[in-house]
Write a protein that holds these residues in place. Structure first.
Motif, short mmCIF file in Angstrom:
data_model
loop_
_atom_site.label_atom_id
_atom_site.label_comp_id
_atom_site.label_asym_id
_atom_site.label_seq_id
_atom_site.Cartn_x
_atom_site.Cartn_y
_atom_site.Cartn_z
N PRO B 87 5.44 7.99 26.33
CA PRO B 87 5.02 7.67 27.75
C PRO B 87 3.90 8.73 28.15
N GLN B 88 3.19 8.04 29.08
CA GLN B 88 2.26 9.12 29.86
C GLN B 88 2.94 10.34 30.22
N LYS B 89 3.98 10.29 30.80
CA LYS B 89 4.72 11.43 31.61
C LYS B 89 4.99 12.45 30.65
N LEU B 90 5.81 12.11 29.38
CA LEU B 90 6.05 12.73 28.44
C LEU B 90 5.13 13.68 27.96
N SER B 91 3.77 13.02 27.33
CA SER B 91 2.76 13.63 26.79
C SER B 91 2.34 14.60 27.66
N TRP B 92 2.39 14.36 29.06
CA TRP B 92 1.88 15.32 29.91
C TRP B 92 2.81 16.62 29.97
N LEU B 93 4.18 16.43 29.82
CA LEU B 93 5.03 17.22 29.78
C LEU B 93 4.81 18.38 28.70
N LEU B 94 4.79 17.61 27.46
CA LEU B 94 4.36 18.34 26.20
C LEU B 94 3.38 19.09 26.33
N VAL B 95 2.14 18.76 26.97
CA VAL B 95 0.76 19.81 27.04
C VAL B 95 1.05 20.96 28.15
N HIS B 96 1.90 20.58 29.08
CA HIS B 96 2.02 21.62 30.33
C HIS B 96 3.18 22.35 29.82
N PHE B 97 4.32 21.96 29.73
CA PHE B 97 5.47 22.82 29.85
C PHE B 97 6.23 23.18 28.34
N PRO B 99 7.31 25.11 25.31
CA PRO B 99 7.27 26.55 24.94
C PRO B 99 6.43 26.61 23.74
N ARG B 100 5.73 27.46 23.50
CA ARG B 100 4.80 28.00 22.38
C ARG B 100 5.13 29.27 22.02
N ALA B 101 4.62 29.86 20.72
CA ALA B 101 4.72 30.74 20.24
C ALA B 101 4.11 32.08 21.31
N GLU B 102 3.14 31.65 22.08
CA GLU B 102 2.62 32.49 22.92
C GLU B 102 3.45 32.85 24.05
N ASP B 103 4.46 32.13 24.39
CA ASP B 103 5.33 32.51 25.50
C ASP B 103 6.25 33.73 25.00
N ALA B 104 6.68 33.50 23.61
CA ALA B 104 7.40 34.57 22.89
C ALA B 104 6.68 35.87 23.42
N PHE B 105 5.23 35.90 23.30
CA PHE B 105 4.71 37.10 23.51
C PHE B 105 4.92 37.63 24.93
N PHE B 106 5.02 36.80 25.78
CA PHE B 106 5.54 37.22 27.25
C PHE B 106 6.69 37.78 27.43
#
Lengths: 291, 291
Positions: B87-97, B99-106
């Motif tokens: 659903p729309q809500k979930l795909s929005w969450l995927l894009v926004h929240f 965590p990606r490899a870049e978060d590990a850098f912070f």
């Protein structure tokens, strides 16, 4: 000294506040690009003081690429696609192919490889050059780029970035005056001999007061704003001390002399380098999911 | 020397091929975690040879976090959500929240700050320690983590990772024998005196032949496979030379002595560190959008 400091602040603060509140995220990104480059080059100056020569031009290019990608993510997140129920195929594409800040890091790796192989510098410089370049990108440019994400958080974004700035400014100001008047117990004598526990506690309270002041300005419960001010303050003080550690590692007192009375630009924004991303993560992880 | 080398390869290659083709992406990630940690510690050993002591434990932790986040991205991309019209809500969450490899850098930045402020090490070590830690994470651990993404590319994933491995193995083998028999013109005399132009060209042709061999194994046109083999080969040869530059910078001949006849593990996987992400980007940018 203090007058120079105040005068510089009086000139710069209204300009920065105006830019953050009324500028688009694109314009803020451009302003941030200048600050990032100046900070990065000051960091490289610290490295040069101990003989570590960075790949300056390339690292600066990648820092700009990170800012651009952060801006692009922001645009796609909240701009054209924000309010439209975009189709399945597009959301799939967003998740899978959309370039992110992390892609800039691999571009950096490719460039460092090419420079290392084709440079005429002595080979013995390879590890120190890679080290000071990578650490500048990771410890200075990348955390600063979160200001773009923060500013791009929809209608709340500009206020959130202003919040991060003001808690740090208030912290600095209160710490300065409290420390000067009643400060006695040294806080981090090795890193920063002038800092006192009284100043540090004053700085924390100053940030909390900003949290209260922003209660009608940012759409979040007071308790969450106080939490955001508290973690932002701790991160800011840590960033301040971290830069002192860099300078002591390089055997230098001021990282630069750009702003009259404030030392270098890295001296001025060291607290923001950590406070801004911490505020962003706090907002994303604590506030946003409930709103 | 050559027999030791062949014997080690004969033992390891079937094991690695089996793991890549029949192991889940999670199991491959675990195997890669071991290789990443060994490589990272060898890199830190090079730094120590010139007095740059890394924050080893913390950097290793962040390297594992990067691998975990790459795996998590892979699972969400192609696993549970791959075939469902979420659903729309979930795909929005995927894009926004998400965590990606870049978060590990912070996370890395936060930890480096904490260690710098609370360590008992001399302050003068701050910049070199930050440098060797950040460069190890960015130049060794992060590019290697793309093997997880590559393996997680749906049904083609395991074959794509095998492709990246085999083009590098073929390149090394052909370069070795061609260089030994007809090699005359030095390729990179300062970095690697034994390498010849004949060997480098042989290595390139070896990788192209692998591209042909994989034509019925990977679902992509032959021309694209040849392109993937070509860029992977160039990246691999560059990675090989980059590691020679590290070693010369540290004044060390072999980065380690883990594998009989092969030197250290960093010696063995230096080409893969760049070849794997380059193959991944080639697949994502050139092949996948058309499939």
């Amino acid at each position: 000294m203090i007058w120079k400091r105040v005068a510089t602040a009086v000139v710069l603060i209204p300009f920065v506040v105006g830019l953050v509140l009324w500028g688009s995220t694109g314009v803020v990104t451009l302003g941030l690009a200048i600050v990032t480059l100046l900070s990065l080059f000051e960091y490289f100056g610290l490295g040069e003081a101990i003989g570590h020569r960075a790949y300056k031009f390339w690292t600066a290019t990648c820092a700009l690429l990170i800012l651009y990608l952060q801006w692009l993510t922001t645009v796609v997140r909240w701009g054209e696609f924000g309010s439209i129920a975009y189709p399945q195929k597009l959301s799939w594409l967003l998740v899978h192919f959309f370039p992110r800040a992390e892609d800039a890091f691999f571009v950096f790796v490719i460039g460092v490889t090419a420079i290392t192989l084709f440079t005429k510098r002595p080979l013995v410089e390879t590890l120190p050059a890679a080290g000071i370049s990578a650490s500048g990108l990771l410890l200075v440019a990348f955390p600063l780029s979160y200001a773009v994400r923060l500013h791009g958080q929809g209608t709340q974004g500009p206020r959130l970035l202003l919040f991060a700035l003001v808690i740090v400014w208030a912290a600095d100001t209160v710490a300065y005056f409290v420390g000067r008047t009643i400060g006695k117990h040294p806080f981090a004598p090795k890193l920063s001999p002038k800092k006192t526990w009284e100043g540090a506690i004053g700085s924390f309270i100053g940030s909390l007061l900003v949290g209260v002041a922003f209660a009608h300005f940012i759409n979040a419960p007071l308790l969450q704003l106080l939490g955001m001010a508290a973690v932002g303050n701790v991160a800011g003080q840590a960033g301040d001390l971290l830069e002192s550690a860099y300078k002591r590692s390089a055997g230098i007192k001021d990282s630069g002399n750009l702003l009259p009375g404030h030392g270098g630009i890295l001296d001025r924004i060291d607290a923001l380098i950590l406070a801004i991303p911490v505020v962003w993560y706090y907002w994303i992880l604590v506030c946003a999911p409930r709103s």
